[in-house]
Enzyme design. Structure first.
Site, PDB file in Angstrom:
ATOM      1  N   LYS A  38      54.679  46.849  40.219  1.00 54.01           N
ATOM      2  CA  LYS A  38      54.689  46.457  38.802  1.00 54.01           C
ATOM      3  C   LYS A  38      53.252  46.297  38.304  1.00 54.01           C
ATOM      4  CE  LYS A  38      55.167  41.600  40.073  1.00 54.01           C
ATOM      5  NZ  LYS A  38      56.129  40.499  40.236  1.00 54.01           N
TER       6      LYS A  38
ATOM      7  N   ARG B  14      63.686  30.802  36.270  1.00 57.94           N
ATOM      8  CA  ARG B  14      63.253  31.844  35.331  1.00 57.94           C
ATOM      9  C   ARG B  14      64.452  32.778  35.113  1.00 57.94           C
ATOM     10  NH1 ARG B  14      57.626  34.249  37.513  1.00 57.94           N
ATOM     11  NH2 ARG B  14      59.209  35.257  38.792  1.00 57.94           N
TER      12      ARG B  14
ATOM     13  N   TYR C 104      23.035  33.454  28.683  1.00 59.14           N
ATOM     14  CA  TYR C 104      23.529  32.677  27.545  1.00 59.14           C
ATOM     15  C   TYR C 104      23.679  31.211  27.907  1.00 59.14           C
ATOM     16  CZ  TYR C 104      24.691  37.016  25.117  1.00 59.14           C
ATOM     17  OH  TYR C 104      24.638  38.220  24.490  1.00 59.14           O
TER      18      TYR C 104
ATOM     19  N   MET D 188      29.187  39.918  28.738  1.00 56.03           N
ATOM     20  CA  MET D 188      30.156  40.992  28.561  1.00 56.03           C
ATOM     21  C   MET D 188      29.901  42.154  29.509  1.00 56.03           C
ATOM     22  SD  MET D 188      31.131  43.216  25.173  1.00 56.03           S
ATOM     23  CE  MET D 188      31.887  41.904  24.248  1.00 56.03           C
TER      24      MET D 188
HETATM   25  C1  LIG Z   1      56.178  40.356  41.641  1.00 56.98           C
HETATM   26  C2  LIG Z   1      57.388  40.106  42.424  1.00 56.98           C
HETATM   27  C3  LIG Z   1      57.352  40.177  43.825  1.00 56.98           C
HETATM   28  C4  LIG Z   1      56.076  40.368  44.605  1.00 56.98           C
HETATM   29  O1  LIG Z   1      55.401  39.146  44.684  1.00 56.98           O
HETATM   30  P1  LIG Z   1      54.052  39.007  45.544  1.00 56.98           P
HETATM   31  O2  LIG Z   1      53.729  37.550  45.464  1.00 56.98           O
HETATM   32  O3  LIG Z   1      53.029  39.833  44.861  1.00 56.98           O
HETATM   33  O4  LIG Z   1      54.354  39.487  46.887  1.00 56.98           O
HETATM   34  C5  LIG Z   1      58.548  40.036  44.499  1.00 56.98           C
HETATM   35  N1  LIG Z   1      59.702  39.812  43.838  1.00 56.98           N
HETATM   36  C6  LIG Z   1      59.770  39.724  42.502  1.00 56.98           C
HETATM   37  C7  LIG Z   1      61.079  39.486  41.838  1.00 56.98           C
HETATM   38  C8  LIG Z   1      58.617  39.860  41.750  1.00 56.98           C
HETATM   39  O5  LIG Z   1      58.686  39.777  40.429  1.00 56.98           O
END
Ligand SMILES: *Cc1c(COP(=O)(O)O)cnc(C)c1O
Length: 364
Positions: free
Chosen positions: A35, A130, A256, A304
């Protein structure tokens, strides 16, 4: 000449980390979680390194299309399921497995016309609050899904809130196991932290594990353990070069806000990397950085396009010297992204995901 900054994606490290996750869960199949554009690494860039996975898990339908476009014919799981009814068309067309976490998704499925029934992962909210059905409502959801002609196989899923911390997974695991006791179907529970820290220990039975961060070489439970402890290798290096040198007199300041004051004469290097490249602005004096593979510290504020680094431990460094912001230096030295993230008050996940578009990326 482009600005001297570059990210490198290490295919060998991805392969190594995937194998490491497999070793932690030898009886399970492995979803490589890709993802957020493979945690900022780029789906197309990591594909070659992760194609040894049993499946890819993600949550954006466009990303699922990209994985199919790469030629992947194996399982793809949508971790949040569908968002609207027409997403189901794409699931049918691309053969995507999808999470079902709410009644609305069951209703959408019930209206969907499909030739081939879908494989779904029914998600339980075992305490994270969630996504998912509560344990009390889980069985009713399962029964409803099971009655739909649109549904083929139902797998069981939950997600841990504290696999990386002191609270652990015991409570959620107990809730999940109790509520699914006599339900058939494959189970998927573990993220990276649960895979590395708890796998193999009954009663955690996972047919599929879902490592994300570990695959990219970052420790899910830093600072309790670091990447070296888990035998993970950085999948991303962010490197730049020194574009100027300044010799500060005692009492001179840098950058800065004049936040850093030299208490003695100090030679500093100005590095072609700033927050517009994805380097966290919250990092301040003391954040570790490698110059020519030698560990030193950042001084002053992140701007930046530039940061400034203390060259005391690397007197031979000069214009054009290699600076490793995180990852692996040419001499093999490693600076973990987790350490940099910690100095900036965040986690490795956020830094890798935030690598800026303007940074050229190569795959090695
Ligand atoms: C992102 C996610 C993972 C992976 O989590 P990590 O901590 O990066 O291993 C696993 N299961 C779900 C449902 C997720 O959203």
């Amino acid at each position: 000449m482009p600005r001297p900054i570059q990210a490198t994606i290490h295919l060998q490290a991805l392969r190594h980390n995937l194998a490491r996750a497999r070793r932690a869960a030898p009886d399970a199949r492995v979803w490589a979680v890709v993802k957020a554009n493979a945690y900022g690494h780029g789906i197309e860039r990591v594909y070659e390194g992760l194609r040894g996975a049993d499946g890819f898990a993600l949550l954006d339908l466009g990303e699922a299309e990209r994985v199919r476009a790469l030629g992947w014919r194996g399982p793809i799981l949508l971790l949040e399921g569908v968002f609207e009814v027409r997403d189901l068309e794409l699931c049918s067309r691309l053969n995507l497995w999808h999470t079902v976490h709410c009644d609305e998704q069951i209703e959408m499925l019930a209206t969907h016309k499909t030739q081939a029934p879908h494989r779904v992962f029914l998600k339980m909210n075992s305490g994270m609050n969630r996504l998912g059905f509560t344990p009390q409502r889980y069985r009713a959801a399962w029964t409803r899904l099971n009655a739909l002609p649109q549904v083929d196989e139902i797998s069981l899923m939950t997600h841990f809130s504290d696999a990386d911390g002191a609270k652990g997974i015991a409570q959620q695991l107990e809730v999940f196991n109790a509520a699914t006791q006599d339900l058939p179907g494959e189970r998927t529970l573990s993220n990276s932290a649960a895979t590395l820290r708890y796998n193999g220990g009954a009663p955690l039975r996972s047919d599929w594990v879902r490592p994300g961060i570990a695959v990219y070489g970052s420790a899910p439970d830093f600072p309790e353990h670091d990447a070296a402890h888990w035998e993970l290798q950085p999948a991303m290096t962010l490197a730049a070069k020194i574009i100027a040198i300044q010799d500060l007199a005692a009492g001179a300041t840098v950058g800065y806000g004049s936040s850093f004051v030299a208490d003695a004469p100090l030679r500093i290097g100005v590095v072609a990397c700033g927050y517009a490249d994805g380097y966290p602005r919250h990092c301040s004096t003391g954040t570790p950085v490698l110059v020519n593979g030698v560990r030193t510290r950042m001084v002053g504020r992140v701007s930046m396009d530039m940061i400034t680094v203390d060259l005391t431990p690397v007197p031979e460094a000069g214009f054009g010297s290699e600076v490793t912001l995180w990852g692996r230096a040419a001499n093999g030295a490693v600076l973990s992204i987790d350490e940099v993230a910690q100095a900036g008050g965040t986690v490795g996940y956020e830094l890798m995901c935030a690598l800026a578009l303007r940074v050229p990326v190569v795959v090695a």
